[in-house]
Design a protein around this motif. Sequence first.
Motif, PDB file in Angstrom:
ATOM      1  N   LYS A 178       0.839  -1.201   0.000  1.00  9.42           N
ATOM      2  CA  LYS A 178       0.000   0.000   0.000  1.00  9.42           C
ATOM      3  C   LYS A 178       0.879   1.259   0.000  1.00  9.42           C
ATOM      4  O   LYS A 178       1.582   1.527   0.965  1.00  9.42           O
ATOM      5  CB  LYS A 178      -0.914  -0.006   1.228  1.00  9.42           C
ATOM      6  CG  LYS A 178      -1.809   1.250   1.326  1.00  9.42           C
ATOM      7  CD  LYS A 178      -2.754   1.186   2.521  1.00  9.42           C
ATOM      8  CE  LYS A 178      -3.478   2.514   2.734  1.00  9.42           C
ATOM      9  NZ  LYS A 178      -4.352   2.491   3.916  1.00  9.42           N
ATOM     10  N   LEU A 179       0.804   1.984  -1.110  1.00  9.51           N
ATOM     11  CA  LEU A 179       1.541   3.240  -1.255  1.00  9.51           C
ATOM     12  C   LEU A 179       0.600   4.405  -1.000  1.00  9.51           C
ATOM     13  O   LEU A 179      -0.488   4.457  -1.588  1.00  9.51           O
ATOM     14  CB  LEU A 179       2.106   3.345  -2.683  1.00  9.51           C
ATOM     15  CG  LEU A 179       2.598   4.724  -3.165  1.00  9.51           C
ATOM     16  CD1 LEU A 179       3.790   5.210  -2.345  1.00  9.51           C
ATOM     17  CD2 LEU A 179       2.954   4.680  -4.657  1.00  9.51           C
ATOM     18  N   VAL A 180       1.003   5.320  -0.136  1.00  6.15           N
ATOM     19  CA  VAL A 180       0.201   6.521   0.086  1.00  6.15           C
ATOM     20  C   VAL A 180       0.952   7.737  -0.443  1.00  6.15           C
ATOM     21  O   VAL A 180       2.124   7.960  -0.095  1.00  6.15           O
ATOM     22  CB  VAL A 180      -0.123   6.720   1.580  1.00  6.15           C
ATOM     23  CG1 VAL A 180      -0.924   8.013   1.784  1.00  6.15           C
ATOM     24  CG2 VAL A 180      -0.916   5.531   2.112  1.00  6.15           C
ATOM     25  N   LEU A 181       0.280   8.482  -1.312  1.00  7.63           N
ATOM     26  CA  LEU A 181       0.846   9.733  -1.818  1.00  7.63           C
ATOM     27  C   LEU A 181       0.275  10.876  -1.003  1.00  7.63           C
ATOM     28  O   LEU A 181      -0.926  11.148  -1.084  1.00  7.63           O
ATOM     29  CB  LEU A 181       0.473   9.942  -3.287  1.00  7.63           C
ATOM     30  CG  LEU A 181       0.819   8.832  -4.285  1.00  7.63           C
ATOM     31  CD1 LEU A 181       0.297   9.203  -5.673  1.00  7.63           C
ATOM     32  CD2 LEU A 181       2.331   8.599  -4.310  1.00  7.63           C
ATOM     33  N   LEU A 182       1.099  11.520  -0.207  1.00  9.01           N
ATOM     34  CA  LEU A 182       0.642  12.747   0.459  1.00  9.01           C
ATOM     35  C   LEU A 182       0.985  13.877  -0.505  1.00  9.01           C
ATOM     36  O   LEU A 182       2.137  14.298  -0.614  1.00  9.01           O
ATOM     37  CB  LEU A 182       1.325  12.905   1.817  1.00  9.01           C
ATOM     38  CG  LEU A 182       1.062  11.779   2.832  1.00  9.01           C
ATOM     39  CD1 LEU A 182       1.743  12.079   4.160  1.00  9.01           C
ATOM     40  CD2 LEU A 182      -0.432  11.552   3.056  1.00  9.01           C
ATOM     41  N   GLY A 183      -0.034  14.293  -1.255  1.00 10.71           N
ATOM     42  CA  GLY A 183       0.202  15.191  -2.387  1.00 10.71           C
ATOM     43  C   GLY A 183       0.134  14.359  -3.656  1.00 10.71           C
ATOM     44  O   GLY A 183       0.995  13.499  -3.877  1.00 10.71           O
ATOM     45  N   THR A 184      -0.916  14.579  -4.441  1.00 11.25           N
ATOM     46  CA  THR A 184      -1.159  13.723  -5.605  1.00 11.25           C
ATOM     47  C   THR A 184      -1.011  14.563  -6.863  1.00 11.25           C
ATOM     48  O   THR A 184      -2.000  14.964  -7.482  1.00 11.25           O
ATOM     49  CB  THR A 184      -2.569  13.105  -5.491  1.00 11.25           C
ATOM     50  OG1 THR A 184      -2.671  12.467  -4.208  1.00 11.25           O
ATOM     51  CG2 THR A 184      -2.818  12.079  -6.571  1.00 11.25           C
ATOM     52  N   GLY A 185       0.224  14.853  -7.209  1.00  4.02           N
ATOM     53  CA  GLY A 185       0.473  15.694  -8.379  1.00  4.02           C
ATOM     54  C   GLY A 185       1.404  15.005  -9.350  1.00  4.02           C
ATOM     55  O   GLY A 185       1.441  13.768  -9.432  1.00  4.02           O
ATOM     56  N   LEU A 186       2.152  15.824 -10.087  1.00  3.19           N
ATOM     57  CA  LEU A 186       3.061  15.291 -11.094  1.00  3.19           C
ATOM     58  C   LEU A 186       4.066  14.303 -10.497  1.00  3.19           C
ATOM     59  O   LEU A 186       4.260  13.201 -11.022  1.00  3.19           O
ATOM     60  CB  LEU A 186       3.824  16.464 -11.734  1.00  3.19           C
ATOM     61  CG  LEU A 186       4.990  16.101 -12.653  1.00  3.19           C
ATOM     62  CD1 LEU A 186       4.481  15.577 -13.982  1.00  3.19           C
ATOM     63  CD2 LEU A 186       5.908  17.292 -12.896  1.00  3.19           C
ATOM     64  N   ILE A 187       4.719  14.706  -9.409  1.00  2.40           N
ATOM     65  CA  ILE A 187       5.810  13.920  -8.845  1.00  2.40           C
ATOM     66  C   ILE A 187       5.313  12.614  -8.218  1.00  2.40           C
ATOM     67  O   ILE A 187       5.774  11.515  -8.557  1.00  2.40           O
ATOM     68  CB  ILE A 187       6.575  14.783  -7.802  1.00  2.40           C
ATOM     69  CG1 ILE A 187       7.245  15.983  -8.481  1.00  2.40           C
ATOM     70  CG2 ILE A 187       7.587  13.953  -7.023  1.00  2.40           C
ATOM     71  CD1 ILE A 187       8.338  15.622  -9.462  1.00  2.40           C
TER      72      ILE A 187
END
Lengths: 293, 293
Positions: free
Chosen positions: B6-15
């Motif tokens: 489970k990967l969590v992106l805090l900030g879901t933008g380009l990077i």
Amino acid sequence: MTMVRKLVLLGTGLIGGSFALALKRMRQVEHVVGVGRNLANLERALELDVIDSACQDAAQAVEGADLVLIATPVGQMGRLMQAIAPVLAPDCLVTDAGSTKGDVVALFREHLGTRLAQCVPGHPIAGSDLSGAAAARYGLYEGRRVVLTPLPETTPDAVARLEALWRLCGAEVYRMTPAQHDSIFAAVSHVPHLVAFSYMNALLERDNIDACLDFAATGFRDFTRIAGSHPDMWRDIALANNRPILDDLRRNVAQLQALIGLIERGDAAALTGFIERASRARVAWDARDKEKQ
Amino acid sequence: MTMVRKLVLLGTGLIGGSFALALKRMRQVEHVVGVGRNLANLERALELDVIDSACQDAAQAVEGADLVLIATPVGQMGRLMQAIAPVLAPDCLVTDAGSTKGDVVALFREHLGTRLAQCVPGHPIAGSDLSGAAAARYGLYEGRRVVLTPLPETTPDAVARLEALWRLCGAEVYRMTPAQHDSIFAAVSHVPHLVAFSYMNALLERDNIDACLDFAATGFRDFTRIAGSHPDMWRDIALANNRPILDDLRRNVAQLQALIGLIERGDAAALTGFIERASRARVAWDARDKEKQ
């Protein structure tokens, strides 16, 4: 009938060569003579049909010409004007492609003072990292701008003829005074180059320069592209257009000093304002520029 | 078995989005949760399969996660670290994508001090003018560099795991100290941005600004591209990395002042030297950089 019988390029590189190619494609020139000091370059220009004949002597080349384009560095223009002055045909139009105009106008006055009616200083805006006849290409001037800075003595007919030729190359033609030209190009061309050179030199003072250059990426690439430009050309420009350039360089120092102050004081709000002002202007310019294309 | 459950992106933008896409394509992640404040952006990320579920609460999102990537502006990272600290699983690896590392390391120490063994500060070098989940794309990291600045407390295993993941994305991974990172990126990224902002602001002081912008061409476009960057992000960077940035900005002022002196005195030889030094360094960097590719 073609618009030009005999075109002479004093300086047979990207700028002059691409002008010749564009007129050839439109079948508006009968014969193109390339003049230059570099024999290998002239031979290459012949092979590529950029020119129809080559000559190392400017005076001999311009005999019987009805159009001369001086497309050398500005530093060589005075000598060339002096050489061709005695042999130019009375109706021969003389123009140039120098990136500064105040100094070139002074050269026109000094060396071709008796025939200013046929002289139209100009500046095609088509910079490139490439140089030499091999870089010349059809279409270089499509949609590009060409600035003409006619003298009070220049006949309207001479300006109109040259304007028509640049239009045939696909260029948009603008007219302004030499001083207006030099002020504008100091701002958006000369000073960016000089700031980029200064940035590179500041970088070279660092102890960890190799590590720095290892991690330089796209932003660095674009920002410093113009720092790779030819030293002799840019030295000439910096000296020729020194007044507006010095004003703008001083404004850059003042802005950097203001920025240093904001960072030293940790003034976040003012720093945001500083960056926003710049960023908005750049974004607005980009939108406007893309609309034009 | 996939490398990430489970990967969590805090900030879901380009990077963050492009990192998720790369791992999905390699079938190395089972589930990706996107966290962000902008609902429309999260919905777009779901539609584009950048993420598998969306959540507006960071603490709730990271429950059961084995990898958290903090890919927000640095200014938001402290709050997010604080929010997730109580709920992080013991084996969960935490990394970030901030462009400055000294300040982010301080935040890791402040908010995640008891679990630094699993914290690997990082910086993927993949700047772009684009932002938002819609800009995320497969292949963004192919051939790009990622710098990891592990802490003395970070376990070699945690660093190796993250390094393997970035390699799967196609990136080249480098390790250095936060101070080395910040010095290098001040030189080749932060200061170019700040010099470009300053240049734009100097230009805006001119009376004939509209005419100037009308004639701005390719050189101006490339030189100022980075001046269109986000004010908040660059304010944060300027303040966070102020020491190396101030040193470099002062070096830029000194070089500009030297250049002004050379032009004022009309010192052609020294001016040639000044430009040649910069131009040679840029040309050499370009050749070396192209060789690498």
